[in-house]
Design a protein around this motif. Structure first.
Motif, PDB file in Angstrom:
ATOM      1  N   ARG A 349       0.800  -1.168   0.158  1.00  0.00           N
ATOM      2  CA  ARG A 349       0.026  -0.051  -0.006  1.00  0.00           C
ATOM      3  C   ARG A 349       0.731   1.546   0.027  1.00  0.00           C
ATOM      4  NH1 ARG A 349      -5.207  -1.638   2.728  1.00  0.00           N
ATOM      5  NH2 ARG A 349      -5.475   0.337   3.912  1.00  0.00           N
ATOM      6  N   THR A 350       1.968   1.028   0.501  1.00  0.00           N
ATOM      7  CA  THR A 350       3.024   2.400   0.381  1.00  0.00           C
ATOM      8  C   THR A 350       4.401   1.734  -0.056  1.00  0.00           C
ATOM      9  OG1 THR A 350       2.055   3.251   2.656  1.00  0.00           O
ATOM     10  CG2 THR A 350       4.211   4.051   1.819  1.00  0.00           C
ATOM     11  N   LEU A 351       4.880   2.686  -1.076  1.00  0.00           N
ATOM     12  CA  LEU A 351       6.140   2.480  -1.768  1.00  0.00           C
ATOM     13  C   LEU A 351       6.885   3.809  -1.893  1.00  0.00           C
ATOM     14  CD1 LEU A 351       8.143   0.893  -3.008  1.00  0.00           C
ATOM     15  CD2 LEU A 351       7.353   1.101  -5.042  1.00  0.00           C
ATOM     16  N   LEU A 352       7.646   3.976  -0.944  1.00  0.00           N
ATOM     17  CA  LEU A 352       8.588   5.577  -0.965  1.00  0.00           C
ATOM     18  C   LEU A 352      10.013   5.276  -1.559  1.00  0.00           C
ATOM     19  CD1 LEU A 352       7.762   6.601   2.479  1.00  0.00           C
ATOM     20  CD2 LEU A 352       6.349   6.888   0.468  1.00  0.00           C
ATOM     21  N   ASP A 362      18.524  14.159  -8.191  1.00  0.00           N
ATOM     22  CA  ASP A 362      17.675  14.925  -9.280  1.00  0.00           C
ATOM     23  C   ASP A 362      18.239  14.541 -10.502  1.00  0.00           C
ATOM     24  OD1 ASP A 362      20.096  16.296  -8.767  1.00  0.00           O
ATOM     25  OD2 ASP A 362      19.361  18.202  -8.450  1.00  0.00           O
ATOM     26  N   ARG A 363      19.399  13.719 -10.657  1.00  0.00           N
ATOM     27  CA  ARG A 363      19.620  13.720 -12.064  1.00  0.00           C
ATOM     28  C   ARG A 363      19.597  12.164 -12.305  1.00  0.00           C
ATOM     29  NH1 ARG A 363      25.426  15.984 -11.309  1.00  0.00           N
ATOM     30  NH2 ARG A 363      24.981  15.181  -9.285  1.00  0.00           N
ATOM     31  N   ILE A 364      18.800  11.465 -11.640  1.00  0.00           N
ATOM     32  CA  ILE A 364      18.454   9.961 -11.772  1.00  0.00           C
ATOM     33  C   ILE A 364      17.315   9.902 -12.336  1.00  0.00           C
ATOM     34  CG2 ILE A 364      18.399   7.604 -10.522  1.00  0.00           C
ATOM     35  CD1 ILE A 364      20.004   8.863  -8.303  1.00  0.00           C
ATOM     36  N   SER A 365      17.226   9.036 -13.465  1.00  0.00           N
ATOM     37  CA  SER A 365      15.678   8.703 -13.916  1.00  0.00           C
ATOM     38  C   SER A 365      15.189   7.445 -13.568  1.00  0.00           C
ATOM     39  CB  SER A 365      16.069   8.461 -15.670  1.00  0.00           C
ATOM     40  OG  SER A 365      16.614   9.425 -16.283  1.00  0.00           O
ATOM     41  N   ILE A 366      14.079   7.337 -13.582  1.00  0.00           N
ATOM     42  CA  ILE A 366      13.286   6.336 -12.920  1.00  0.00           C
ATOM     43  C   ILE A 366      13.553   4.811 -13.745  1.00  0.00           C
ATOM     44  CG2 ILE A 366      10.999   5.170 -12.779  1.00  0.00           C
ATOM     45  CD1 ILE A 366       9.518   7.926 -12.590  1.00  0.00           C
ATOM     46  N   LEU A 383       2.379   6.513  -3.234  1.00  0.00           N
ATOM     47  CA  LEU A 383       3.557   6.220  -4.133  1.00  0.00           C
ATOM     48  C   LEU A 383       4.539   7.466  -4.241  1.00  0.00           C
ATOM     49  CD1 LEU A 383       5.392   4.621  -6.241  1.00  0.00           C
ATOM     50  CD2 LEU A 383       3.853   5.262  -7.818  1.00  0.00           C
ATOM     51  N   SER A 384       5.792   7.364  -3.640  1.00  0.00           N
ATOM     52  CA  SER A 384       6.541   8.534  -3.967  1.00  0.00           C
ATOM     53  C   SER A 384       7.819   8.413  -4.760  1.00  0.00           C
ATOM     54  CB  SER A 384       7.263   9.080  -2.413  1.00  0.00           C
ATOM     55  OG  SER A 384       8.151  10.114  -2.641  1.00  0.00           O
ATOM     56  N   LEU A 385       7.714   8.885  -5.807  1.00  0.00           N
ATOM     57  CA  LEU A 385       9.177   8.815  -6.793  1.00  0.00           C
ATOM     58  C   LEU A 385       9.722  10.179  -6.701  1.00  0.00           C
ATOM     59  CD1 LEU A 385       7.236   7.235  -9.871  1.00  0.00           C
ATOM     60  CD2 LEU A 385       8.583   6.093  -8.055  1.00  0.00           C
ATOM     61  N   ALA A 386       9.815  10.749  -5.417  1.00  0.00           N
ATOM     62  CA  ALA A 386      10.477  12.059  -5.206  1.00  0.00           C
ATOM     63  C   ALA A 386      12.083  11.999  -5.341  1.00  0.00           C
ATOM     64  CB  ALA A 386      10.389  12.723  -3.797  1.00  0.00           C
ATOM     65  N   GLY A 387      12.743  12.779  -6.111  1.00  0.00           N
ATOM     66  CA  GLY A 387      14.260  12.780  -6.314  1.00  0.00           C
ATOM     67  C   GLY A 387      14.423  12.203  -7.713  1.00  0.00           C
ATOM     68  N   TYR A 388      13.676  11.744  -8.567  1.00  0.00           N
ATOM     69  CA  TYR A 388      14.014  11.241  -9.691  1.00  0.00           C
ATOM     70  C   TYR A 388      13.725  12.755 -10.808  1.00  0.00           C
ATOM     71  CZ  TYR A 388      13.805   6.427  -8.178  1.00  0.00           C
ATOM     72  OH  TYR A 388      14.304   5.101  -7.730  1.00  0.00           O
ATOM     73  N   CYS A 389      14.567  12.572 -11.770  1.00  0.00           N
ATOM     74  CA  CYS A 389      14.278  13.333 -12.626  1.00  0.00           C
ATOM     75  C   CYS A 389      13.233  12.937 -13.567  1.00  0.00           C
ATOM     76  CB  CYS A 389      15.697  13.459 -13.809  1.00  0.00           C
ATOM     77  SG  CYS A 389      15.664  14.450 -14.807  1.00  0.00           S
TER      78      CYS A 389
END
Length: 401
Positions: A349-352, A362-366, A383-389
């Motif tokens: 239910r949670t993926l961080l 900030d320069r990393i692609s998913i 769902l948090s994809l924070a920090g990805y470009c």
């Protein structure tokens, strides 16, 4: 036994620090003594600016320039590393500082203290608090502004509880904060006579007291606290972010007749956990919070199989029960088998996505492997994809509920 607290009192004494030092830096080292990460963290703390350098040599050159001719105070908190070579490499830039610069190290291991002191400098072995001092700390948190003379029976029970804290400040603070809202004698007696005091102390005498504090939390706070098991040690989080996660998971429950906004209710929950020392303010960044590493040990214990961190390598057949998870993103995730464990989780239910300490993403692609995974996680609420470009969201996001 209050090592970090004592270091914080020194570090945060602004008037005296400014009189004696040109700059200061605080770094929480914890289990992994990564020289590159620690050097970057020192540089960021000293300059109060983010640093994207990943090469150790360039980082040390930058730190040396920053320290050159300046009298500095550096705190390295919670060090475990016994490898002298790592310490020798880390301290190279420090020689650029002016005479009178100071380094404070906190550790629970005397061998570490001996190595970092070079075998010649003295180190302080903090003792447990006396019963009287422990009582003063307990009294401050349990009675707050109330005169204990007006509640002699509670004071009598409280002093017996303090003896069971064995001079440990965190135990006294946590139990004191818990009892602040309890005014009935039988509630205090329940704490004093609990069988949890008799639990094996494992590696720390404090764990029975912390488990007791958790055991007597109201149910709604137990659930919110246990959710925090997805955070690694020393991870700094913001109140608003955590409240939103609690909301997404449905952990905030309105009482009958209550008409609070959910965000306000979450802030109340947060403040209650903060007042009982389950959370504490970060020493590094204002507005952020952390859990003491022993509190983090506690939350891992009480959460059980419901949460896991990918880096913990818990491939023990219990992942099917997990509901919440986090992982540290790195620039090496794409093409790896890192995310395969999530295919075993049936109802996540949670993926961080969390930053690896000292690494800016900030320069990393998913990673494609993560994009392929997302459509399979149909029960996700947060769902948090924070920090990805991220230039555009993958189409698979639209398949989630």
């Amino acid at each position: 036994v209050g090592k970090t607290t004592l270091a914080q009192l020194v570090y945060n004494d602004e008037s005296r620090i400014k009189q004696h030092f040109n700059m200061k830096a605080w770094v929480c080292v914890c289990d992994e003594f990564d020289v590159t990460r620690i050097t970057r963290a020192i540089l960021e703390s000293a300059t109060e600016k983010p640093c994207h350098l990943e090469n150790l040599e360039l980082l040390q050159v930058s730190l040396k320039k920053e320290l050159n001719g300046k009298k500095f105070l550096l705190v390295l908190d919670d060090v475990w590393n016994k490898n002298y070579t790592d310490w020798y490499v880390l301290k190279k830039p420090f020689s650029a500082g002016a005479k009178g610069s100071k380094i404070i190290v906190t550790t629970r291991n005397k061998d570490v203290a001996f190595i970092m002191a070079g075998g010649t400098l003295p180190f302080n072995d903090l003792k447990h608090l006396s019963d009287d001092d422990c009582w003063l700390l307990f009294e401050k948190h349990s009675f707050e502004n109330t005169n204990t003379g007006h509640q002699p029976k509670l004071e009598s029970i409280g002093r017996k509880i303090v003896k069971k804290c064995k001079g440990l400040p965190l135990a006294a603070k946590t139990l004191g904060g818990l009892l602040r809202c309890k005014v009935e004698e039988d509630e205090w007696e329940d704490i004093l006579n609990s069988e949890l005091w008799e639990l094996p102390a494992e590696e720390s005498d404090i764990m029975p007291a912390l488990k007791l504090s958790y055991h007597h939390l109201p149910t709604h706070l137990k659930r919110c606290f246990a959710y925090c098991a997805i955070f690694p040690k020393d991870f700094e989080f913001e109140q608003e972010d955590l409240v939103l996660l609690w909301m997404a998971e449905g952990l905030l429950q309105q009482s009958k007749g209550m008409r609070k906004e959910m965000e306000d209710l979450g802030r109340v929950y947060f403040s209650e956990l903060l007042s009982m020392s389950f959370f504490q303010q970060s020493n590094g960044y204002k507005g952020r919070f952390v859990m003491h590493d022993l509190i983090n040990d506690l939350v891992q214990c009480v959460a059980g199989d419901i949460s896991f961190k990918l880096e913990d390598d818990r491939q023990n057949g219990t992942l099917e029960k997990a509901r919440h998870s986090s992982y540290a993103r790195t620039q090496y995730d794409d093409g790896s088998k890192k995310f395969e464990a999530f295919y075993k989780v049936k109802a996540l239910r949670t993926l961080l996505s969390l930053p690896l300490r000292g690494l800016y993403g900030d320069r990393i692609s998913i990673p494609m492997s993560l994009q392929d995974l997302l459509p399979k996680l149909s029960f996700l609420r947060a769902l948090s994809l924070a920090g990805y470009c991220i230039k555009e969201l993958p189409d698979s996001i639209g398949d989630l509920k």
